[in-house]
Design a protein around this motif. Structure first.
Motif, PDB file in Angstrom:
ATOM      1  N   ARG A  10      95.169  38.990 -26.085  1.00  0.00           N
ATOM      2  CA  ARG A  10      93.778  39.246 -26.454  1.00  0.00           C
ATOM      3  C   ARG A  10      93.555  39.336 -27.956  1.00  0.00           C
ATOM      4  N   SER A  11      94.626  39.418 -28.724  1.00  0.00           N
ATOM      5  CA  SER A  11      94.469  39.622 -30.162  1.00  0.00           C
ATOM      6  C   SER A  11      95.654  39.033 -30.921  1.00  0.00           C
ATOM      7  N   ARG A  47      92.491  31.567 -31.409  1.00  0.00           N
ATOM      8  CA  ARG A  47      91.218  32.127 -31.856  1.00  0.00           C
ATOM      9  C   ARG A  47      90.029  31.308 -31.355  1.00  0.00           C
TER      10      ARG A  47
END
Length: 209
Positions: free
Chosen positions: A54-55, A195
Motif C-alpha cells: 500500500r505504500s 504509484r
C-alpha cells in the motif's frame, strides 16, 4: 528444508489473496461421465502478497524480507488472515476448541490439528507452526497448566509431562502460521508503476517439512 522462524509482515499479509488447493485428476469418459482421482491427500496453500502493498514503506520492507530469505531459498511463517485460529474468526482461541487425541495411559505426545467439517464430510489439517504463547490445552474440558505440557512450535507436537489417563479427551486452542516460501526467483518492481496503481504479483507457496 531450510526454514527461518520469522513471520512475513502482518500488514502486507492482511491485503494478500490466496488459499488452499487440491490436485485432482479429472478424466471425461466417452459417455460424458467423469472419473475423478485425488492425487494429493492434503491441500497446498498459495498466496499472492503483491495485493497487500500500500505504500513505499511496504515496498522497502518487502524487498528487505525477500533479500534476507535469499528469494526461494528459505521458508518462513505467513499468517493467512482468512484462517489462522483454532476457532471462528471473531472468537479468541480456547483450550476446548479442537479435539487432538484420546489418552491411553501411555502416549504423551499429541500433534495439533484443526477439523474442517461440512455436512457428513470433514478434513483434518495438521498444524505444524503454532504461534508461541497462544497454545492452550485441556483434558476432558479442564485446562492443563503450562508447566505440565510442552509445545514444539516447529512441529506442532504437544507433549505432556505425564501421559493422560486412558479415555481422557485431549483438546487444544491456538493461533497458527502457514510455512511458505517465495515462489519467484526475482522481484519485478517499479516504483513508478506502483504509484500509478499497478500491483505486482508476488506469489508464495506452502512448504512441507
Amino acid at each position: 528444508m531450510s526454514f527461518h522462524d520469522v513471520r512475513f509482515p502482518l500488514d502486507i499479509a492482511f491485503g494478500s489473496a490466496g488459499g488452499p488447493g487440491f490436485r485432482v485428476d479429472v478424466v471425461t469418459l466417452a459417455s460424458g461421465h467423469e472419473e475423478r482421482n485425488a492425487l494429493w491427500a492434503h491441500p497446498r496453500h498459495r498466496y499472492d502478497v503483491g495485493l497487500g502493498l500500500r505504500s513505499d514503506d511496504d515496498l522497502h520492507e518487502l524487498i528487505a524480507f525477500f533479500k534476507a530469505r535469499r528469494g526461494r531459498l528459505h521458508g518462513f511463517r505467513f499468517r493467512d488472515w482468512q484462517d489462522w485460529k483454532s476457532c471462528p474468526p471473531l472468537r479468541p482461541p480456547a483450550a476446548t476448541d479442537q479435539a487432538i487425541g484420546t489418552g491411553d495411559g501411555e502416549t504423551t505426545g499429541f500433534p495439533l490439528s484443526k477439523l474442517y467439517a461440512s455436512g457428513a464430510q470433514s478434513y483434518r489439517r495438521l498444524i505444524r507452526r503454532p504461534v508461541a504463547g497462544t497454545v492452550e490445552v485441556a483434558l476432558d474440558g479442564v485446562a492443563v497448566a503450562a508447566l505440565d505440557v510442552a509445545v514444539d512450535h516447529d512441529t506442532g507436537l504437544v507433549t505432556f509431562a505425564a501421559p493422560p489417563a486412558a479415555g481422557a479427551i485431549v483438546t487444544a486452542g491456538f493461533e497458527f502460521d502457514v510455512p511458505v516460501r517465495f515462489d519467484v526467483e526475482q522481484l519485478s518492481l517499479s516504483l513508478a508503476d506502483f504509484r500509478a496503481g499497478q500491483v505486482p504479483s508476488i506469489p508464495l507457496i506452502e512448504v512441507f517439512s
